[in-house]
Scaffold this active site. Structure first.
Site, PDB file in Angstrom:
ATOM      1  N   LYS A   1       9.419 -44.045   3.407  1.00 42.13           N
ATOM      2  CA  LYS A   1       8.269 -44.663   3.309  1.00 42.13           C
ATOM      3  C   LYS A   1       8.407 -45.715   2.348  1.00 42.13           C
ATOM      4  O   LYS A   1       7.995 -46.966   2.533  1.00 42.13           O
ATOM      5  CB  LYS A   1       7.135 -43.705   2.778  1.00 42.13           C
TER       6      LYS A   1
ATOM      7  N   LYS B   1      10.697 -38.236  24.487  1.00 41.23           N
ATOM      8  CA  LYS B   1       9.672 -37.088  24.377  1.00 41.23           C
ATOM      9  C   LYS B   1       8.270 -38.008  24.471  1.00 41.23           C
ATOM     10  O   LYS B   1       7.976 -39.134  24.203  1.00 41.23           O
ATOM     11  CB  LYS B   1       9.756 -36.417  23.016  1.00 41.23           C
TER      12      LYS B   1
ATOM     13  N   LYS C   1       2.843 -40.837  20.791  1.00 41.69           N
ATOM     14  CA  LYS C   1       1.984 -42.117  20.699  1.00 41.69           C
ATOM     15  C   LYS C   1       2.798 -43.472  20.440  1.00 41.69           C
ATOM     16  O   LYS C   1       2.415 -44.488  20.889  1.00 41.69           O
ATOM     17  CB  LYS C   1       1.198 -41.661  19.428  1.00 41.69           C
TER      18      LYS C   1
HETATM   19  P1  AMP Z   1       2.748 -35.376  15.678  1.00 37.61           P
HETATM   20  O1  AMP Z   1       1.860 -35.912  16.840  1.00 37.61           O
HETATM   21  O2  AMP Z   1       4.149 -36.402  16.027  1.00 37.61           O
HETATM   22  O3  AMP Z   1       2.250 -35.466  14.636  1.00 37.61           O
HETATM   23  O4  AMP Z   1       3.222 -33.963  16.091  1.00 37.61           O
HETATM   24  C1  AMP Z   1       2.253 -32.889  15.954  1.00 37.61           C
HETATM   25  C2  AMP Z   1       2.911 -31.548  16.491  1.00 37.61           C
HETATM   26  O5  AMP Z   1       3.247 -31.694  17.985  1.00 37.61           O
HETATM   27  C3  AMP Z   1       4.347 -31.410  15.737  1.00 37.61           C
HETATM   28  O6  AMP Z   1       4.344 -29.909  15.476  1.00 37.61           O
HETATM   29  C4  AMP Z   1       5.190 -31.871  16.912  1.00 37.61           C
HETATM   30  O7  AMP Z   1       6.499 -30.932  16.904  1.00 37.61           O
HETATM   31  C5  AMP Z   1       4.387 -31.716  18.093  1.00 37.61           C
HETATM   32  N1  AMP Z   1       5.040 -32.753  19.087  1.00 37.61           N
HETATM   33  C6  AMP Z   1       4.679 -33.858  19.296  1.00 37.61           C
HETATM   34  N2  AMP Z   1       5.135 -34.482  20.525  1.00 37.61           N
HETATM   35  C7  AMP Z   1       5.855 -33.412  21.006  1.00 37.61           C
HETATM   36  C8  AMP Z   1       6.286 -33.406  22.331  1.00 37.61           C
HETATM   37  N3  AMP Z   1       6.559 -34.515  22.961  1.00 37.61           N
HETATM   38  N4  AMP Z   1       6.720 -32.128  22.753  1.00 37.61           N
HETATM   39  C9  AMP Z   1       6.694 -31.003  21.830  1.00 37.61           C
HETATM   40  N5  AMP Z   1       6.113 -31.113  20.906  1.00 37.61           N
HETATM   41  C10 AMP Z   1       5.389 -32.162  20.291  1.00 37.61           C
END
Ligand code: AMP
Length: 332
Positions: free
Chosen positions: A112, A195, A198
């Site tokens: 950060k 993966k 966003k």
């Molecule tokens: P985030 O939106 O990155 O804060 O992720 C929130 C949760 O969703 C976390 O537990 C991530 O591990 C899971 N997550 C986010 N993107 C993926 C993805 N493409 N595949 C699997 N899990 C995901």
């Protein structure tokens, strides 16, 4: 007695299929096996966005989407972090025994410093103590987080153990990261690499709230190639990603059908994508409809948030009462 699980959800916007299959689906199953506390981490969001445009809107969005996915407020405790002031109180106590050196060593703080060098505030530095407060306030032993949060959990154990030692108590148990599901899924995006996320662009994500038209458009634009040129050739990443997505949303025989066509060099990506889009729509539709229905039901959402806050505060107040007594606060 069921073990206690705590998990924070960042109010950062819409959920996509990666969030669903990687996290929320497990939360939904977990709520029946554990004593779960799921909170929407609106206090945490101030560390990066001190004047969030529409904080309440973001929080509502997350609440609606989790409920639409099947989080059952009767079965689990779902609450908004800022509705439970005991968390902030415990954060304060933990901060009194958290040291600059150890906080500065946190990898996320170092990140950060680089990413928001114009706003290196004390909230960022003490993010690990707020996270520890979130977990310790319910005396949780299990926290469903990924590898990147391992260091924060170690700090949670350090702060909890330090409190126990200082005040000669066993108030706080140790908490550990855990994966509810044996096989962790990684949901790929539509952009041909990596993966679903966003940060890789709107077009690469299928959101649970996406309409059928939007899904068809996004899938039709997914990255492919000129097609296989030899029988049974390995699939390049972009194509494998689409097959992986199909594996998640389509029946097994649909996937086997297109896999066989690929291996015979007879696949037509247009048909393949059309099928993938329709299966995504079938998967998404019930959740999307529920999201639309719940978004309008303000009185139900108010009731859920109130009920969640009450249950969370009941547990939090017990811990705070004990912590206060141990530290030596007494009323006259
Ligand atoms: P985030 O939106 O990155 O804060 O992720 C929130 C949760 O969703 C976390 O537990 C991530 O591990 C899971 N997550 C986010 N993107 C993926 C993805 N493409 N595949 C699997 N899990 C995901």
């Amino acid at each position: 007695m069921k073990e206690t699980v705590v998990s924070g959800i960042r109010p950062t916007g819409k959920l996509h299929l990666g969030n669903y299959f990687g996290a929320v689906k497990n939360f939904v199953k977990m709520q029946y096996d554990y004593n779960c506390y799921f909170f929407i981490a609106d206090l945490h969001s101030l560390t990066t966005h001190p004047t969030p445009g529409d904080l309440h809107g973001y929080v509502k969005h997350v609440l609606v989407e989790y409920l639409a996915c099947g989080i059952n407020p009767e079965e689990t405790t779902i609450y908004v972090q800022s509705d439970v002031p005991e968390v902030a109180e415990l954060y304060l106590y933990l901060n009194m025994n958290a040291y600059l050196g150890e906080l500065e060593r946190s990898a996320s703080f170092k990140d950060k410093i680089r990413s928001q060098s114009d706003n290196v505030n004390a909230g960022l530095l003490t993010y690990p103590t707020l996270m520890a407060a979130d977990i310790l306030i319910h005396k949780a032993t299990k926290v469903p987080v990924g590898k990147d949060q391992e260091q924060h959990l170690e700090m949670t154990r350090t702060f909890g153990n330090r409190f126990n030692r200082l005040y000669n108590t066993d108030l706080f148990p140790e908490s550990f990261a855990f994966n509810y599901s044996e096989n962790l899924v990684k949901v790929p995006g539509l952009d041909g690499k990596g993966k679903m996320s966003k940060s890789s662009g709107e077009g690469s994500c299928i959101y649970l709230a996406d309409s059928p038209e939007v899904i068809r458009k996004k899938v039709s634009r997914a990255v492919t190639d000129g097609g296989p040129t030899a029988e049974n050739q390995p699939k390049p990443e972009a194509i494998q990603n689409l097959f992986d997505l199909m594996k998640i949303v389509s029946p097994a025989d649909t996937m086997a059908h297109f896999d066989a066509l690929y291996n015979k060099c007879e696949i037509r990506y247009g048909d393949f994508k059309k099928q993938l889009a329709e299966d995504m729509i079938i998967f998404n539709s019930p959740i999307r409809e529920k999201i639309e229905e719940l978004s309008k039901d303000t009185s139900y959402l108010r009731q859920v948030a109130k009920h969640g806050a009450l249950k969370a505060r009941e547990s939090a107040q017990k811990t705070i009462k004990e912590a206060r007594e141990l530290i030596g606060f007494k009323s006259f």
